[in-house]
Write a protein that holds these residues in place. Structure first.
Motif, short mmCIF file in Angstrom:
data_model
loop_
_atom_site.label_atom_id
_atom_site.label_comp_id
_atom_site.label_asym_id
_atom_site.label_seq_id
_atom_site.Cartn_x
_atom_site.Cartn_y
_atom_site.Cartn_z
N ALA A 173 0.83 -1.21 0.00
CA ALA A 173 0.00 0.00 0.00
C ALA A 173 0.87 1.26 0.00
O ALA A 173 0.51 2.28 0.57
CB ALA A 173 -0.92 -0.01 1.21
N LEU A 174 1.98 1.17 -0.69
CA LEU A 174 2.95 2.27 -0.69
C LEU A 174 2.37 3.56 -1.24
O LEU A 174 2.72 4.67 -0.81
CB LEU A 174 4.18 1.87 -1.52
N ASP A 175 1.44 3.47 -2.19
CA ASP A 175 0.87 4.66 -2.82
C ASP A 175 -0.49 5.05 -2.27
O ASP A 175 -1.17 5.91 -2.83
CB ASP A 175 0.74 4.43 -4.33
N ALA A 176 -0.91 4.43 -1.17
CA ALA A 176 -2.26 4.67 -0.66
C ALA A 176 -2.43 6.04 -0.02
O ALA A 176 -3.54 6.55 0.07
CB ALA A 176 -2.63 3.58 0.35
N MET A 177 -1.34 6.64 0.45
CA MET A 177 -1.35 8.00 0.99
C MET A 177 -0.14 8.71 0.41
O MET A 177 0.99 8.29 0.65
CB MET A 177 -1.27 7.98 2.52
N ARG A 178 -0.38 9.78 -0.31
CA ARG A 178 0.75 10.41 -0.99
C ARG A 178 0.43 11.85 -1.38
O ARG A 178 -0.72 12.25 -1.48
CB ARG A 178 1.12 9.61 -2.24
N TYR A 179 1.50 12.62 -1.60
CA TYR A 179 1.40 13.94 -2.20
C TYR A 179 1.68 13.82 -3.70
O TYR A 179 2.67 13.20 -4.11
CB TYR A 179 2.43 14.91 -1.59
N ASP A 180 0.81 14.40 -4.50
CA ASP A 180 1.01 14.49 -5.95
C ASP A 180 1.09 15.96 -6.34
O ASP A 180 0.50 16.83 -5.69
CB ASP A 180 -0.16 13.85 -6.71
N TRP A 181 1.79 16.21 -7.43
CA TRP A 181 1.83 17.58 -7.96
C TRP A 181 0.65 17.76 -8.92
O TRP A 181 0.53 17.04 -9.91
CB TRP A 181 3.15 17.85 -8.68
N ASP A 182 -0.24 18.69 -8.59
CA ASP A 182 -1.39 19.00 -9.42
C ASP A 182 -0.94 20.00 -10.49
O ASP A 182 -0.77 21.19 -10.21
CB ASP A 182 -2.52 19.59 -8.57
N ARG A 183 -0.73 19.52 -11.69
CA ARG A 183 -0.20 20.38 -12.76
C ARG A 183 -1.19 21.47 -13.17
O ARG A 183 -0.79 22.56 -13.57
CB ARG A 183 0.20 19.53 -13.97
N GLU A 184 -2.47 21.15 -13.05
CA GLU A 184 -3.47 22.14 -13.44
C GLU A 184 -3.50 23.32 -12.48
O GLU A 184 -3.57 24.47 -12.89
CB GLU A 184 -4.85 21.48 -13.50
N GLN A 185 -3.42 23.01 -11.18
CA GLN A 185 -3.46 24.08 -10.18
C GLN A 185 -2.07 24.52 -9.73
O GLN A 185 -1.94 25.45 -8.94
CB GLN A 185 -4.27 23.63 -8.97
N GLN A 186 -1.05 23.82 -10.20
CA GLN A 186 0.34 24.17 -9.89
C GLN A 186 0.62 24.18 -8.39
O GLN A 186 1.20 25.13 -7.84
CB GLN A 186 0.69 25.53 -10.50
N ARG A 187 0.21 23.11 -7.76
CA ARG A 187 0.50 22.95 -6.34
C ARG A 187 0.30 21.49 -5.95
O ARG A 187 -0.22 20.69 -6.72
CB ARG A 187 -0.37 23.86 -5.48
N PHE A 188 0.73 21.18 -4.72
CA PHE A 188 0.62 19.81 -4.25
C PHE A 188 -0.82 19.48 -3.85
O PHE A 188 -1.57 20.34 -3.39
CB PHE A 188 1.54 19.56 -3.05
N SER A 189 -1.17 18.21 -4.02
CA SER A 189 -2.49 17.72 -3.64
C SER A 189 -2.31 16.38 -2.95
O SER A 189 -1.61 15.50 -3.45
CB SER A 189 -3.37 17.57 -4.89
#
Length: 359
Positions: free
Chosen positions: A228-244
């Protein structure tokens, strides 16, 4: 019950702090003008009554202003330093100490990135000796408070009599994204701003008022759930230009399924059973997470009363939430000498961290 060998690192003070504005779940829904029935149900059935948040400023039409990643980083710095400083001062007062006594400062945060780190900013803010040892643990998530406690107690045992501080400062408002998606709604329904600090000293049983000394930290246990390594993570939201931030809906069940394994490994070799544990200080990760852990460990509602109470009053405070529960436990005044406790935190990895403590 088999006696446990007691190492020297002891928690001698605790303090907490929150940001200045708070909202009920209904007030957040109205403030953000959320009408989607599924999202509203998510908020209103979360087990959360009120949370401290620093929402974006209001526009003339009543909507909330867009915050860039730079704005959010500024918010993180301001809130983390403010809340962290207040939590430290309260914790030091509880320990009968002041900033000049601090010899190590370990700061934990996952809601923003700073260079120099939060520890440097807080040393300057508090007037702590500039030769103070310091550590910054950044980005580990909700489990990181126990990772940090392991580091702090190790330092304390090699520096007997010297005061170490652990600070978890989480400006969750600085990780808020408002985009109308269900993914974001899950995160936005949970988290709140908060900071917690504990003071740790080795080889001392002295207390400022002669009451029962704080608990010794006996042992740590960890489990990284690699499936479950990817079950909780920060992604870069390219549309809003910030982390999500992303939370997999299955994570409560994944954590619950592994809780028994981790606790049993923590107690392995001690001669203790789960029934010997009098106090359970579990991360207030969310209603479903708490329920899953409670069922899988065979706990009662009373066992997790502080966990559910912190969730109700503050939401998920990320890395410091278990220390809010610890503060409430101490405030009850019901702990007795010899009592055993388990601290448990869960976070990205997916990870479960545990610690065994004894008064």
């Amino acid at each position: 019950m088999t006696a446990v060998a007691v190492p020297s690192a002891r928690i001698v003070g605790v303090g907490t702090a929150v940001s200045s504005t708070s909202y009920t779940q209904t007030e957040i829904l109205e403030t953000l003008r959320i009408d989607d029935s599924k999202v509203r149900s998510l908020f209103l059935n979360s087990g959360i009554g009120r949370r401290h948040l620093t929402l974006p400023s209001a526009c003339p039409d009543g909507t909330r202003a867009f915050e860039s990643q730079g704005d959010l980083l500024d918010k993180h710095a301001a809130l983390a330093v403010d809340m962290g400083t207040r939590a430290v001062l309260t914790g030091l007062k509880d320990a009968g100490a002041d900033p000049s006594d601090v010899r190590q400062l370990c700061c934990v945060t996952s809601t923003g990135f700073l260079t120099p780190g939060l520890s440097a900013l807080m040393i300057r803010e508090l007037g702590i000796d500039r030769h103070c040892s310091r550590v910054d643990i950044v980005g580990m998530g909700c489990n990181a408070g126990l990772n940090a406690l392991s580091s702090v107690t190790a330092w304390a045992t090699t520096h007997p009599g010297e005061l170490a501080l652990l600070v978890c400062a989480e400006a969750c408002s600085a990780a808020y994204t408002i985009d109308g998606t269900m993914r974001t709604a899950v995160v936005n329904s949970l988290f709140g701003d908060g900071a917690a600090a504990i003071a740790v000293v080795a080889d001392t049983t002295a207390t400022p008022h002669g009451e029962l000394p704080g608990p010794c930290v006996l042992k740590f246990g960890s489990c990284l759930i690699t499936d479950a390594l990817d079950a909780m993570r920060y992604d870069w939201d390219r549309e809003q230009q910030r982390f999500s931030f992303f939370l997999d809906p299955q994570i409560p069940y994944v954590v619950g399924a592994h809780a028994e394994l981790v606790v049993d490994r923590l107690l392995e070799g001690t001669g203790l059973r789960r029934s010997d544990i009098r106090h359970w200080l579990v991360h207030s990760g969310g209603k479903k997470v708490i329920d899953a852990v409670t069922v899988n460990l065979g706990l009662t509602r009373h066992d997790v009363r502080h966990t559910t109470g912190v969730l109700r009053d503050y939401g998920n405070l990320s890395s410091g939430s278990f220390l809010f529960s610890y503060e409430r436990l101490i405030g009850e005044g019901l702990v007795k000498a010899g009592d055993l406790g388990v601290m448990m935190t869960m976070g990205p990895g997916s990870t479960i961290e545990t610690a065994l403590i004894q008064w």
